[in-house]
Design a protein around this motif. Structure first.
Motif, mmCIF file in Angstrom:
data_model
loop_
_atom_site.group_PDB
_atom_site.id
_atom_site.type_symbol
_atom_site.label_atom_id
_atom_site.label_comp_id
_atom_site.label_asym_id
_atom_site.label_seq_id
_atom_site.Cartn_x
_atom_site.Cartn_y
_atom_site.Cartn_z
ATOM 1 N N ILE A 133 -30.679 -44.753 9.496
ATOM 2 C CA ILE A 133 -31.603 -45.677 10.172
ATOM 3 C C ILE A 133 -33.065 -45.466 9.766
ATOM 4 O O ILE A 133 -33.789 -46.448 9.546
ATOM 5 N N PRO A 134 -33.560 -44.217 9.644
ATOM 6 C CA PRO A 134 -34.964 -44.039 9.220
ATOM 7 C C PRO A 134 -35.258 -44.644 7.851
ATOM 8 O O PRO A 134 -36.393 -45.055 7.596
ATOM 9 N N ILE A 135 -34.251 -44.692 6.967
ATOM 10 C CA ILE A 135 -34.442 -45.309 5.652
ATOM 11 C C ILE A 135 -34.715 -46.795 5.824
ATOM 12 O O ILE A 135 -35.620 -47.364 5.195
ATOM 13 N N ASP A 180 -50.625 -47.405 2.916
ATOM 14 C CA ASP A 180 -50.460 -46.227 3.773
ATOM 15 C C ASP A 180 -49.086 -45.623 3.563
ATOM 16 O O ASP A 180 -48.078 -46.321 3.469
ATOM 17 N N LYS A 181 -49.045 -44.301 3.513
ATOM 18 C CA LYS A 181 -47.777 -43.615 3.303
ATOM 19 C C LYS A 181 -46.941 -43.637 4.570
ATOM 20 O O LYS A 181 -47.458 -43.580 5.674
ATOM 21 N N LYS A 182 -45.634 -43.731 4.397
ATOM 22 C CA LYS A 182 -44.701 -43.638 5.513
ATOM 23 C C LYS A 182 -43.768 -42.479 5.229
ATOM 24 O O LYS A 182 -43.118 -42.436 4.183
ATOM 25 N N SER A 183 -43.699 -41.520 6.166
ATOM 26 C CA SER A 183 -42.791 -40.390 5.974
ATOM 27 C C SER A 183 -41.506 -40.651 6.739
ATOM 28 O O SER A 183 -41.515 -41.275 7.799
ATOM 29 N N ILE A 184 -40.402 -40.199 6.183
ATOM 30 C CA ILE A 184 -39.101 -40.343 6.842
ATOM 31 C C ILE A 184 -38.334 -39.035 6.676
ATOM 32 O O ILE A 184 -38.574 -38.272 5.736
ATOM 33 N N ILE A 185 -37.439 -38.807 7.590
ATOM 34 C CA ILE A 185 -36.586 -37.623 7.512
ATOM 35 C C ILE A 185 -35.136 -38.084 7.446
ATOM 36 O O ILE A 185 -34.687 -38.860 8.298
ATOM 37 N N LYS A 223 -37.714 -34.236 4.330
ATOM 38 C CA LYS A 223 -38.781 -35.157 4.690
ATOM 39 C C LYS A 223 -39.318 -35.806 3.416
ATOM 40 O O LYS A 223 -39.728 -35.116 2.482
ATOM 41 N N LEU A 224 -39.298 -37.119 3.386
ATOM 42 C CA LEU A 224 -39.788 -37.870 2.220
ATOM 43 C C LEU A 224 -41.105 -38.541 2.561
ATOM 44 O O LEU A 224 -41.296 -39.037 3.667
ATOM 45 N N GLU A 225 -41.986 -38.559 1.589
ATOM 46 C CA GLU A 225 -43.256 -39.254 1.749
ATOM 47 C C GLU A 225 -43.589 -39.970 0.441
ATOM 48 O O GLU A 225 -44.376 -39.486 -0.364
ATOM 49 N N PRO A 226 -42.954 -41.150 0.215
ATOM 50 C CA PRO A 226 -43.213 -41.890 -1.031
ATOM 51 C C PRO A 226 -44.702 -42.161 -1.200
ATOM 52 O O PRO A 226 -45.367 -42.636 -0.277
ATOM 53 N N ASN A 227 -45.211 -41.848 -2.363
ATOM 54 C CA ASN A 227 -46.643 -41.963 -2.615
ATOM 55 C C ASN A 227 -47.055 -43.393 -2.904
ATOM 56 O O ASN A 227 -48.148 -43.818 -2.554
ATOM 57 N N PRO A 273 -45.137 -47.151 -2.663
ATOM 58 C CA PRO A 273 -43.912 -47.896 -2.362
ATOM 59 C C PRO A 273 -43.549 -48.936 -3.400
ATOM 60 O O PRO A 273 -42.424 -49.423 -3.413
ATOM 61 N N LYS A 274 -44.473 -49.273 -4.301
ATOM 62 C CA LYS A 274 -44.153 -50.241 -5.342
ATOM 63 C C LYS A 274 -43.242 -49.657 -6.411
ATOM 64 O O LYS A 274 -42.558 -50.382 -7.126
ATOM 65 N N ILE A 275 -43.227 -48.326 -6.522
ATOM 66 C CA ILE A 275 -42.379 -47.702 -7.544
ATOM 67 C C ILE A 275 -41.444 -46.643 -6.969
ATOM 68 O O ILE A 275 -40.541 -46.183 -7.654
ATOM 69 N N GLU A 276 -41.674 -46.258 -5.705
ATOM 70 C CA GLU A 276 -40.810 -45.275 -5.059
ATOM 71 C C GLU A 276 -40.128 -45.925 -3.860
ATOM 72 O O GLU A 276 -40.530 -46.975 -3.395
ATOM 73 N N GLY A 277 -39.085 -45.284 -3.362
ATOM 74 C CA GLY A 277 -38.327 -45.856 -2.250
ATOM 75 C C GLY A 277 -36.902 -46.127 -2.668
ATOM 76 O O GLY A 277 -36.246 -45.261 -3.259
ATOM 77 N N ILE A 278 -36.395 -47.327 -2.399
ATOM 78 C CA ILE A 278 -35.024 -47.702 -2.757
ATOM 79 C C ILE A 278 -35.022 -48.294 -4.156
ATOM 80 O O ILE A 278 -35.470 -49.420 -4.371
ATOM 81 N N LEU A 279 -34.532 -47.528 -5.128
ATOM 82 C CA LEU A 279 -34.486 -48.000 -6.512
ATOM 83 C C LEU A 279 -33.222 -48.807 -6.789
ATOM 84 O O LEU A 279 -33.219 -49.721 -7.607
#
Length: 465
Positions: A35-37, A3-8, A93-97, A99-105
């Protein structure tokens, strides 16, 4: 799909750079807007998990003593998201598609240190103390979620100026996104380049080959089979660097070459050159070489193809999969040999504790457990004495074609075979120790002893011992 998680997130001093299909948004983020990150993202896309230590201690010390200098003393955090939306007042607003390859690199240790600092300040404000047990990212997130309400209350009072703002430091953040999020080809190109970007960003920390292999998905098939058929071992393996685990992935990979060495030839990536097998003694003396050769094996187009996400590798070679099914049994077999060797050595007229290396090992080590399952035992054995005996198990493997596919298989149940024959095998093997002056290093590195061990197993299998 997860499931996607959106953050601002809210940037200050924001600027954009675009090259090819990738746009990089660079700016500073106030700690409270960071904090949202922490809430929404994990370190799935990062090759390593984070854990506390001198690095995180130094980051928190800088935040405490030199908060104004912090953005100049750290490279910060690198984020990636294939889907995003620009809002007003510097907010994105971010919505990583995926999470296995997007997010905190990159910047996992920064994120952990900042999260610990924010949580520590919030708990201290409420008269509580942050537990020192939050040593890894996963443990930290558990405590963070449990105490999240305290963070909100602290931020609320900071905003209302009821209390001093200890979160007025800025965090450097880089965000990479596709140049055109609505262009399918552009997004595909973006996601396809994330691993290479991730590796390059982590090179300063000498990203281990284990981390790269795990991130690419080369461990996935073996990991899944281990979890399905040998869960007791699976839960002890550290596949991802710093994630925690008594058993290292490279030790499992080294054992797996017992079966992988029987594979039909496969070509190396970008070459017609066939992949070389791993010398038997390297399972003992060259586990790094075993891992490097495993990475070459799994990158071969004869072995893996591209997964649906266009990023990870997916196993397509049935013979390799059959070797992995063998590998699932190997930690238990190694532990059996490890536990029973001293008993069988003594039963055949030897005096195990009279061997200097064995006496020294058992005097120094208070905790006596088997290497893989962690079972408590009476006596430890130098690995150099064990590995050739383990490698002899290759004599129990065969190759065949089944349903039109090549397969490596056990020709006889290995644990039953050991129960019936192991002490007889040890009787034949004992002479190798004296030939090598009872030096486990010499035994473990002598290629001839591995060949002799296979012959001994074959004799036992034929009822000739």
């Amino acid at each position: 799909m997860t499931d996607k998680k959106s953050i601002i997130i809210k940037f200050e001093a924001e600027s954009d750079q675009t090259v090819g299909d990738i746009t990089k948004i660079v700016g500073l983020v106030q700690a409270r807007f960071f904090i949202p990150i922490i809430d929404a993202l994990n370190l799935e896309a990062n090759p390593r998990s984070s854990r506390t230590g001198s690095v995180t201690d130094a980051i928190q010390e800088t935040i405490t003593n030199s908060p104004k200098l912090f953005p100049f003393m750290t490279k910060g955090v690198l984020l990636a998201s294939s889907q995003y939306e620009r809002l007003d007042r510097g907010r994105i607003k971010l919505e990583p598609n995926n999470p296995k390859i997007e997010g905190i690199l990159d910047g996992g240790h920064n994120t952990l240190a900042i999260g610990l600092y924010i949580l520590g300040q919030s708990m201290e404000y409420h008269g509580m103390t942050l537990s020192s047990s939050a040593k890894t990212w996963d443990l930290f997130k558990e405590i963070w979620i449990k105490n999240r309400i305290l963070v909100d209350a602290y931020i609320k009072d900071i905003t209302a100026k009821v209390t001093k703002n200890n979160l007025d430091f800025l965090v450097p953040v880089e965000l990479i996104v596709p140049k055109d999020k609505n262009d399918t080809a552009c997004v595909f190109s973006f996601t396809n380049n994330l691993l290479e970007i991730c590796e390059a960003r982590n090179n300063n920390a000498e990203l281990q080959l284990t981390a790269k292999a795990n991130q690419k998905g080369y461990f996935n098939a073996l990991k899944e089979l281990m979890e399905l058929h040998n869960p007791a071992i699976a839960k002890r393996i550290e596949w991802k660097t710093n994630e925690g685990g008594a058993v290292k992935a490279q030790d499992i990979i080294a054992l797996s070459w017992l079966a992988l060495n029987l594979l039909s030839p496969v070509k190396e990536a970008n070459s017609d050159k066939p992949l070389e097998p791993v010398a038997a003694n390297k399972l003992y003396s060259g586990k790094g070489a075993c891992l490097k050769q495993f990475e070459k094996l799994m990158s071969s187009p004869d072995v893996t193809g591209e997964a649906e996400d266009g990023y990870h590798a997916e196993l397509i070679n049935a013979e390799v999969r059959s070797a992995f099914r063998i590998a699932v049994d190997l930690p238990d077999l190694y532990d059996y040999i490890y536990e029973n060797f001293p008993k069988c050595y003594n039963a055949n007229g030897g005096h195990f504790q009279a061997i200097t290396a064995c006496k020294t090992l058992n005097r120094k080590r208070k905790v006596k457990v088997t290497p893989f399952k962690g079972k408590e035992i009476d006596t430890l054995t130098p690995d150099g004495f064990i590995m050739p005996l383990f490698y002899g198990l290759q004599a129990l493997l065969g190759k065949r074609e089944k349903n039109g596919k090549k397969e490596i298989y056990w020709t006889t149940p290995p644990m039953t075979f050991l129960n019936d024959n192991f002490c007889k095998i040890v009787d034949d093997y004992m002479g190798n120790l004296s030939l090598c002056d009872y030096d486990p290093q010499k035994v473990g590195k002598a290629q001839k002893i591995y060949i002799d061990a296979i012959k001994t197993y074959k004799m036992a299998k034929a009822g000739m011992l």
